[in-house]
Design a protein around this motif. Structure first.
Motif, short mmCIF file in Angstrom:
data_model
loop_
_atom_site.label_atom_id
_atom_site.label_comp_id
_atom_site.label_asym_id
_atom_site.label_seq_id
_atom_site.Cartn_x
_atom_site.Cartn_y
_atom_site.Cartn_z
N THR A 1 0.84 -1.21 0.00
CA THR A 1 0.00 0.00 0.00
C THR A 1 0.88 1.26 0.00
O THR A 1 0.91 1.99 -0.99
N ASN A 2 1.61 1.49 1.10
CA ASN A 2 2.48 2.66 1.17
C ASN A 2 3.83 2.26 1.75
O ASN A 2 4.03 2.28 2.95
N PRO A 3 4.77 1.85 0.87
CA PRO A 3 6.07 1.42 1.39
C PRO A 3 6.79 2.57 2.09
O PRO A 3 6.80 3.70 1.59
N THR A 4 7.39 2.27 3.24
CA THR A 4 8.09 3.30 4.02
C THR A 4 9.50 2.82 4.36
O THR A 4 9.77 1.62 4.38
N ARG A 5 10.38 3.79 4.59
CA ARG A 5 11.76 3.48 4.93
C ARG A 5 12.28 4.47 5.96
O ARG A 5 11.91 5.64 5.95
N MET A 6 13.19 3.99 6.81
CA MET A 6 13.96 4.90 7.64
C MET A 6 15.00 5.54 6.72
O MET A 6 15.50 4.89 5.80
N VAL A 7 15.34 6.81 6.97
CA VAL A 7 16.38 7.46 6.18
C VAL A 7 17.52 7.86 7.11
O VAL A 7 17.28 8.47 8.16
N THR A 8 18.75 7.51 6.73
CA THR A 8 19.91 7.95 7.51
C THR A 8 20.82 8.77 6.61
O THR A 8 20.92 8.52 5.41
N SER A 9 21.46 9.77 7.20
CA SER A 9 22.42 10.58 6.47
C SER A 9 23.32 11.28 7.49
O SER A 9 23.37 10.85 8.65
N THR A 10 24.00 12.33 7.05
CA THR A 10 24.82 13.10 7.99
C THR A 10 24.58 14.58 7.76
O THR A 10 24.11 14.97 6.69
N VAL A 11 24.88 15.40 8.76
CA VAL A 11 24.88 16.86 8.58
C VAL A 11 26.24 17.37 9.07
O VAL A 11 26.95 16.69 9.80
N LYS A 12 26.54 18.58 8.65
CA LYS A 12 27.82 19.18 9.04
C LYS A 12 27.79 19.49 10.53
O LYS A 12 26.77 19.92 11.07
N VAL A 13 28.93 19.27 11.20
CA VAL A 13 29.02 19.62 12.61
C VAL A 13 30.29 20.45 12.81
O VAL A 13 31.34 20.14 12.24
N ASP A 14 30.13 21.52 13.59
CA ASP A 14 31.24 22.45 13.81
C ASP A 14 32.01 22.00 15.06
O ASP A 14 31.90 22.59 16.12
N SER A 15 32.78 20.91 14.91
CA SER A 15 33.42 20.28 16.07
C SER A 15 34.93 20.20 15.86
O SER A 15 35.41 20.26 14.73
N LYS A 16 35.67 20.06 16.97
CA LYS A 16 37.12 19.95 16.88
C LYS A 16 37.53 18.60 16.29
O LYS A 16 38.47 18.50 15.54
N LEU A 17 36.77 17.56 16.69
CA LEU A 17 37.18 16.20 16.37
C LEU A 17 36.44 15.63 15.15
O LEU A 17 36.95 14.80 14.44
N PHE A 18 35.21 16.10 14.94
CA PHE A 18 34.37 15.46 13.93
C PHE A 18 33.90 16.46 12.86
O PHE A 18 33.71 17.64 13.14
N LYS A 19 33.72 15.94 11.64
CA LYS A 19 33.24 16.79 10.55
C LYS A 19 31.74 16.56 10.28
O LYS A 19 31.06 17.46 9.81
N ARG A 20 31.27 15.35 10.54
CA ARG A 20 29.87 15.03 10.23
C ARG A 20 29.17 14.45 11.47
O ARG A 20 29.77 13.71 12.24
N LEU A 21 27.92 14.79 11.59
CA LEU A 21 27.07 14.23 12.64
C LEU A 21 26.06 13.28 11.97
O LEU A 21 25.32 13.70 11.09
#
Lengths: 416, 114
Positions: free
Chosen positions: B40-60
């Motif tokens: 009927t209505n197929p659904t999915r979880m979506v995962t990705s990343t966003v930019k993070v302004d951190s010392k150690l990490f570039k993506r959240l």
């Protein structure tokens, strides 16, 4: 020299679970050594969900799954060193590591759990033909570029190999705006989980070319084109079956190999099938007091099973530390017809105990039986609708079902 | 009649759903629900990343708080463009409320303190 009861090498899914179990069993003098600047291992770059259904009965992303264990490690005050590279261990369980604070350091362990994970097979390992140009990378590296470093890997991507990370990266590239032209798999069946074929390829109309491989990579500085060809059952190219794809990136998902350089230096025997060490039911290697678990023992398809296995290795290490080990006769497990490997490779018979035997089939089977034999008498038969090499099977065998202990043979019988 | 492979868990049950919406081949109730949704209505979880302004990490790393309609996956990922998160950010902090008006939030899947 500082002495620990237990040193765990690797702070990924296996190392974290092993540390927690050992602590729970009363081992307080322990430490985890991790080479990255954070705990969690490869889970931290596996941002997709689908982890944790066995352990937590819910779907988690890789970093969420890792965080559950990291939180518990912190709550239990289990010490760990980050950015710490172990470069040598000895049979006497001396461990040499280096990091910024301690420089070069040697510690002694009464028991060691190796939880060093696995590495990817590379272009060289599969003797990929053609130009050595930029744009060819393994799936895990592509995943690290995109999910940790924040770099896009390319615009037009082709994927060689249908391992799970390759399939996951196909979806990831599509969602981030690249075009994935196809996935080629040299075997006549997929090496990834079925659910990943559905949600990573079918959902995005990405074609899967079974019995196909990359014949040649063409390009000057960067990948410009690849040529794939169909192979016959002897893995020879079928003339005239070539297809060309204009692409700028080739991602390889062609297998994982347990990573055991520290043990290899000690000339430990590696199992030719698993590429890990041989262990008994306590996950102890041929070297007394050195245990192995997780992807450095054999490559798993689910992290949940890595965590479970690490728990068993920790129990084994605790038993060893308490000197509860008795001299027992050791029997072998044998991978018979249709079975690629069985783990543990050795076991001792103890009444009223259960052993989880893990194995993979060597090719897909439909309507078949798993037969476990002992001295030519059948110990157990389990009927299966299908068995796939991509899916590890676990059979918990009650030792009381065995009257006359001997080596155990695992094989597949096809039902007609 | 339609054949499906269940994607709810890694077991990957081979499901069959007939014209009267009877589901077979599922080893748990979630498989039945999956099959009914999927036709009927197929659904999915979506995962990705966003930019993070951190010392150690570039993506959240981020995930949708609930499954979204399969046809909306690209729209959801597009909505993450240009987002920059400032630490500290904690596991399951809401990064975008009601993304694309779908009644679903984008939430963080990692704690990044600095």
């Amino acid at each position: 020299m500082k002495t620990y009861d237990l040193v765990i090498i690797g702070g990924g899914s296996a190392g974290l679970a092993a540390a927690l179990e050992a602590k729970k069993e009363g081992v307080d003098n322990l430490i985890i050594l991790e080479k990255e600047p954070y705990l969690g291992g490869i889970l931290q770059q596996c941002i997709h969900n689908g982890f944790g259904l066995v352990q937590f009965k819910e779907q988690l992303s890789g970093p969420e799954y890792a965080q559950r264990y990291i939180d518990l490690v912190n709550e239990n005050h289990i010490p760990y060193l980050l950015e710490t590279m172990v470069y040598e261990i000895t049979k006497d369980k001396e461990i040499y590591y280096t990091n910024k604070q301690d420089g070069v350091c040697c510690i002694k362990a009464r028991a060691i759990i190796m939880a060093t994970g696995c590495i990817e097979r590379t272009a060289g390992a599969i003797q990929l033909e053609g130009a050595r140009v930029s744009g060819i990378m393994t799936a895990g590296l592509a995943q690290k570029y995109m999910n940790i470093e924040g770099y896009m890997v390319g615009k037009k991507v082709f994927i060689l190999g249908s391992g799970d990370i390759g399939l996951i990266m196909a979806r990831r590239c599509m969602l981030e705006g690249a075009k994935v032209l196809g996935v080629a798999e040299i075997m006549p069946y997929s090496n990834g989980l079925n659910r990943n074929i559905v949600q990573c390829l079918n959902d995005f109309d990405i074609p899967l070319y079974l019995s196909h491989t990359v014949k040649k990579v063409v390009g000057k500085d960067r990948v410009e084109k690849i040529i794939i060809a169909k192979v016959d059952d002897k893995m020879n190219y079928i003339p005239g079956s070539e297809k060309e794809f204009d692409c700028d990136t080739l991602i390889l998902s062609v297998g994982l190999i347990p990573y055991n350089p520290l043990l290899e230096k000690l000339n430990i025997a590696l199992n030719p099938k698993t590429k890990g060490v041989n262990v008994n039911q306590d996950y102890e290697s041929e070297f007394e007091g050195i245990f192995s678990c997780g992807n450095s023992l054999h490559v798993h398809d689910l992290v949940d099973y890595v965590s479970k296995e690490a728990t068993l290795a920790a129990k084994g290490a605790v038993k060893y530390l308490k000197n509860n080990k008795q001299e027992e006769k050791v029997y072998k497990t044998v991978a018979g017809r249709g079975i690629n490997y069985v783990l543990p490779q050795q076991f001792s018979y103890q009444k009223d105990s259960k052993i989880d035997f893990k194995f993979r089939v060597s090719k897909p089977f439909k309507a078949c039986s798993i037969v476990i034999k002992n001295n030519d008498s059948v110990v157990r038969i389990i009927k299966k609708l299908y068995l796939l090499p991509a899916e590890m099977e676990i059979i918990s065998l009650d030792m009381n079902a065995i009257t006359n202990p001997s080596d155990l043979v695992f094989e597949i019988k096809e039902d007609f | 009649m339609k054949e499906l492979i269940c994607i709810v868990c890694p077991r990957g049950c081979h499901l069959t759903i007939d014209d009267n919406n009877n589901v077979t081949g599922n080893m748990c109730p979630r498989g039945k629900q999956y099959a009914l949704n999927e036709i009927t209505n197929p659904t999915r979880m979506v995962t990705s990343t966003v930019k993070v302004d951190s010392k150690l990490f570039k993506r959240l790393p981020v995930i949708t708080s609930k499954e979204v309609s399969k046809s909306k996956m690209f729209e959801v990922v597009k909505a993450l463009d240009g987002i920059v998160v400032k630490p500290p950010v904690y596991l399951h902090d809401v990064i975008i409320k009601d993304v694309c008006g779908l009644g679903v939030d984008i939430i963080a899947t990692r704690t990044i303190l600095e």
